[in-house]
Write a protein that holds these residues in place. Structure first.
Motif, PDB file in Angstrom:
ATOM      1  N   UNK A   1       7.757 -10.155 -49.662  1.00  0.00           N
ATOM      2  CA  UNK A   1       6.840 -10.630 -49.319  1.00  0.00           C
ATOM      3  C   UNK A   1       7.388 -12.436 -50.817  1.00  0.00           C
ATOM      4  N   UNK A   2       6.446 -12.647 -51.354  1.00  0.00           N
ATOM      5  CA  UNK A   2       6.269 -13.946 -52.280  1.00  0.00           C
ATOM      6  C   UNK A   2       7.172 -13.409 -53.505  1.00  0.00           C
ATOM      7  N   UNK A   3       6.895 -12.829 -54.017  1.00  0.00           N
ATOM      8  CA  UNK A   3       7.241 -12.027 -55.694  1.00  0.00           C
ATOM      9  C   UNK A   3       7.860 -11.433 -55.402  1.00  0.00           C
ATOM     10  N   UNK A   4       8.263 -10.634 -54.589  1.00  0.00           N
ATOM     11  CA  UNK A   4      10.119 -10.041 -54.013  1.00  0.00           C
ATOM     12  C   UNK A   4      11.345 -11.633 -54.502  1.00  0.00           C
ATOM     13  N   UNK A   5      10.412 -12.242 -53.399  1.00  0.00           N
ATOM     14  CA  UNK A   5      11.370 -13.905 -53.455  1.00  0.00           C
ATOM     15  C   UNK A   5      11.980 -13.577 -54.441  1.00  0.00           C
ATOM     16  N   UNK A   6      10.723 -14.587 -54.944  1.00  0.00           N
ATOM     17  CA  UNK A   6      11.174 -14.754 -57.178  1.00  0.00           C
ATOM     18  C   UNK A   6      11.643 -14.186 -57.820  1.00  0.00           C
ATOM     19  N   UNK A   7      11.493 -12.349 -58.061  1.00  0.00           N
ATOM     20  CA  UNK A   7      12.057 -11.723 -58.500  1.00  0.00           C
ATOM     21  C   UNK A   7      13.082 -11.471 -58.654  1.00  0.00           C
ATOM     22  N   UNK A   8      13.524 -11.287 -56.555  1.00  0.00           N
ATOM     23  CA  UNK A   8      14.998 -11.266 -56.615  1.00  0.00           C
ATOM     24  C   UNK A   8      15.755 -13.030 -56.991  1.00  0.00           C
ATOM     25  N   UNK A   9      15.297 -13.080 -56.481  1.00  0.00           N
ATOM     26  CA  UNK A   9      15.992 -14.978 -57.043  1.00  0.00           C
ATOM     27  C   UNK A   9      15.783 -14.806 -58.642  1.00  0.00           C
ATOM     28  N   UNK A  10      15.024 -15.201 -59.173  1.00  0.00           N
ATOM     29  CA  UNK A  10      15.013 -14.883 -60.419  1.00  0.00           C
ATOM     30  C   UNK A  10      15.949 -14.925 -61.278  1.00  0.00           C
ATOM     31  N   UNK A  11      16.160 -12.551 -60.658  1.00  0.00           N
ATOM     32  CA  UNK A  11      16.624 -12.448 -61.474  1.00  0.00           C
ATOM     33  C   UNK A  11      18.797 -12.508 -61.338  1.00  0.00           C
ATOM     34  N   UNK A  12      19.097 -12.944 -60.818  1.00  0.00           N
ATOM     35  CA  UNK A  12      20.332 -13.762 -60.276  1.00  0.00           C
ATOM     36  C   UNK A  12      20.617 -14.894 -60.943  1.00  0.00           C
ATOM     37  N   UNK A  13      19.154 -15.589 -61.788  1.00  0.00           N
ATOM     38  CA  UNK A  13      19.812 -16.934 -62.455  1.00  0.00           C
ATOM     39  C   UNK A  13      18.686 -18.547 -61.662  1.00  0.00           C
ATOM     40  N   UNK A  14      18.610 -17.709 -60.112  1.00  0.00           N
ATOM     41  CA  UNK A  14      17.884 -19.803 -59.569  1.00  0.00           C
ATOM     42  C   UNK A  14      16.452 -19.597 -60.046  1.00  0.00           C
ATOM     43  N   UNK A  15      16.142 -20.986 -60.381  1.00  0.00           N
ATOM     44  CA  UNK A  15      14.895 -20.785 -60.312  1.00  0.00           C
ATOM     45  C   UNK A  15      14.662 -21.714 -58.833  1.00  0.00           C
ATOM     46  N   UNK A  16      13.129 -21.126 -58.550  1.00  0.00           N
ATOM     47  CA  UNK A  16      12.335 -21.000 -57.006  1.00  0.00           C
ATOM     48  C   UNK A  16      11.050 -22.461 -57.353  1.00  0.00           C
ATOM     49  N   UNK A  17      11.885 -23.370 -56.675  1.00  0.00           N
ATOM     50  CA  UNK A  17      11.080 -24.727 -57.027  1.00  0.00           C
ATOM     51  C   UNK A  17       9.709 -24.709 -55.939  1.00  0.00           C
ATOM     52  N   UNK A  18      10.186 -23.734 -54.817  1.00  0.00           N
ATOM     53  CA  UNK A  18       9.008 -24.289 -53.821  1.00  0.00           C
ATOM     54  C   UNK A  18       8.861 -22.769 -53.000  1.00  0.00           C
TER      55      UNK A  18
END
Length: 217
Positions: A170-187
């Motif tokens: 899911x979009x929410x899962x991608x954003x949560x996992x990457x954000x939790x590791x320090x990534x900023x999701x741009x698109x």
């Protein structure tokens, strides 16, 4: 019987033409062997999103890495399957390009730190279970330089086939996992791939960034 999640598969067995898990039949050719770069990788290249030292993570048979090397990038290609890398090495030699190949667990990326400007993942993220995705995002962050891009193509919820659906993200899962590791999701852009057998496959094309300001820390 429920088909085992791909995170429990033996992918080297799959590439050897053997069953990768109980209930999963062997195949003579892996279904993602298109003998050419994936649409996602071509799109990223054409959009100018790939630069500097490039890591192709979960490179499989090497076609994406070869395509990127042909476009002038310095490419390191990693996969957990030694058998897959034998074919990747042969294809790179046939294409007369230099690709650095190594057997590596994508959830650890041991030996790689602050090494890459772009990390490309075309179809591996959705093969990991939840814990694996979290470990992968952290490992990729360590391997990336400040300001680096992480480009992911993963199955989206648009897939209604049970086999693919269990790997959808899911979009929410991608954003949560990457954000939790320090990534900023741009698109996050939806994409549909039309297979020759008439099956449509829904993907997310994800562009994330390791914040440039981390260089000062």
């Amino acid at each position: 019987m429920t088909t085992p999640h791909p995170s429990h598969w033996d992918f080297d067995a799959l590439y050897r033409g053997e069953s990768p898990a109980q209930g999963v039949p062997p195949v003579t050719t892996v279904p993602w062997d298109t003998k050419g770069p994936k649409e996602s990788v071509v799109a990223w290249q054409e959009q100018g999103l790939i630069s500097g030292d490039v890591l192709d993570i979960g490179c499989g048979l090497g076609d994406n890495a070869i395509y990127l090397a042909q476009h002038g990038h310095r490419v390191t290609a990693l996969d957990i399957s030694p058998t897959a890398l034998i074919t990747a090495e042969r294809r790179a030699a046939d294409a007369r390009v230099d690709v650095r190949l190594a057997v590596t667990d994508a959830t650890e990326l041991t030996g790689y730190r602050d090494a890459f400007d772009t990390i490309v993942d075309s179809g591996m993220f959705h093969c990991l279970d939840d814990d694996g995705k979290v470990a992968y995002a952290a490992a990729a962050h360590r391997a990336a330089r400040a300001g680096a891009r992480l480009l992911i193509a993963c199955f989206s919820e648009a897939n209604d086939d049970p086999m693919r659906g269990q790997r959808a993200v899911s979009e929410a899962s991608v954003r949560n996992i990457l954000g939790g590791a320090g990534w900023t999701v741009r698109a996050m852009t939806p994409m549909t791939v039309h297979r020759p057998d008439g099956v449509d496959m829904g993907f997310w094309l994800v562009t994330a960034e390791r914040p440039p300001e981390e260089a000062a820390q």
